[in-house]
Write a protein that holds these residues in place. Sequence first.
Motif, mmCIF file in Angstrom:
data_model
loop_
_atom_site.group_PDB
_atom_site.id
_atom_site.type_symbol
_atom_site.label_atom_id
_atom_site.label_comp_id
_atom_site.label_asym_id
_atom_site.label_seq_id
_atom_site.Cartn_x
_atom_site.Cartn_y
_atom_site.Cartn_z
ATOM 1 N N LEU A 1 0.842 -1.190 0.000
ATOM 2 C CA LEU A 1 0.000 0.000 0.000
ATOM 3 C C LEU A 1 0.882 1.246 0.000
ATOM 4 O O LEU A 1 1.914 1.284 0.684
ATOM 5 C CB LEU A 1 -0.901 0.038 1.240
ATOM 6 N N PRO A 2 0.489 2.281 -0.724
ATOM 7 C CA PRO A 2 1.271 3.519 -0.724
ATOM 8 C C PRO A 2 1.378 4.121 0.672
ATOM 9 O O PRO A 2 0.471 3.972 1.501
ATOM 10 C CB PRO A 2 0.463 4.440 -1.654
ATOM 11 N N GLU A 3 2.470 4.786 0.934
ATOM 12 C CA GLU A 3 2.701 5.382 2.243
ATOM 13 C C GLU A 3 1.593 6.355 2.612
ATOM 14 O O GLU A 3 1.216 6.476 3.782
ATOM 15 C CB GLU A 3 4.056 6.087 2.265
ATOM 16 N N GLU A 4 1.062 7.073 1.602
ATOM 17 C CA GLU A 4 -0.004 8.040 1.860
ATOM 18 C C GLU A 4 -1.258 7.353 2.409
ATOM 19 O O GLU A 4 -1.939 7.899 3.285
ATOM 20 C CB GLU A 4 -0.355 8.802 0.569
ATOM 21 N N VAL A 5 -1.539 6.160 1.918
ATOM 22 C CA VAL A 5 -2.700 5.424 2.408
ATOM 23 C C VAL A 5 -2.453 4.961 3.845
ATOM 24 O O VAL A 5 -3.322 5.073 4.714
ATOM 25 C CB VAL A 5 -2.999 4.221 1.494
ATOM 26 N N VAL A 6 -1.249 4.444 4.095
ATOM 27 C CA VAL A 6 -0.901 3.986 5.440
ATOM 28 C C VAL A 6 -0.979 5.145 6.430
ATOM 29 O O VAL A 6 -1.540 5.014 7.530
ATOM 30 C CB VAL A 6 0.509 3.361 5.452
ATOM 31 N N THR A 7 -0.442 6.284 6.043
ATOM 32 C CA THR A 7 -0.465 7.461 6.918
ATOM 33 C C THR A 7 -1.889 7.920 7.190
ATOM 34 O O THR A 7 -2.236 8.286 8.325
ATOM 35 C CB THR A 7 0.341 8.605 6.279
#
Length: 321
Positions: free
Chosen positions: A260-266
Amino acid sequence: MKRILNLAAVGLMVTCTAQAQSYPSEAVTLVVPYGPGGASDLAGRALAESAREFLGEPITVSNQSGAGGMTGARAVSESEPDGYTLLLARVGMALSPAVNENSSVDWDEYTFLGSLEATPMILAVAEDSPYESVEELLEGVESNPGAMAYAASGATAIDGFTVQTLLSDAGMDPLSAATLVPFRGGGALATALLGGHVDFLAIAAGSLMPHIESGDMRPLMVYAPERMDSLPDVPTAEELGYELAGQVVGWSALYGPPNLPEEVVTTWDGVLAEVAESDSWLSRADDRGSISTIGSVDMATYAEEQYEFYRGLAEEFGYLE
């Protein structure tokens, strides 16, 4: 030509950045890998309702049952890693690959977004059962091997291991002392006991508490680190000296597909932090007899520990050579 290519590359980067920063821009699907009415379904719907206001987009719950939860788990693990398909993970996501060499998804084939709750299991009988305690129930099982039946979603599902660990702790054969009758989903398991189709069961508190509160079921023991606030007089497995059974507990977590992209995780880090303080989430957890664990454990580490625990049980009980 070089200038045109550079401008195109910059434009692509800007577009990608804008798309990442716009997450979420549409509804998110939360896959619950078990049927409706059970502990997993209740937890998934509670999360969907509580997280919506912090996410800013609707969360649609999709029940995709089958293969002990692994059908829905596989669907998520193979989905596009864009944050729009997530998994209400349960202990089965660590347990199933631990007991099945050919599991369709391994325990670590996900992005671990965070823990959600611990879900105590309850050993219960119907209100008209002659058994008033765990000891009396075990005496009944031992006096007539194989005659008494319990409901579970499978021999190597957590609600199978709840009973098998207890039988093992009591010095009985965990696979033959009592007869497992399979049903799919917590609602069906509870109905089996209420209908007199089985003598006892040990499943998630969320599926049993309404029937316990109504007086239709009698709780004998809880599988939890401490007594449940809603059942203060019911002892834990650990209190009663059942070593293996005392280590069994249900849980929920939020997983996504790998990478998953970091933006989604964040984004979900922030959403879960808000949910952890939400009255809606906390009150619903209390209603289910669950304990919120958001932010309290490193989910990747915990998932690995759970995998190793159930792997050990599978080897001890003969499910794996």
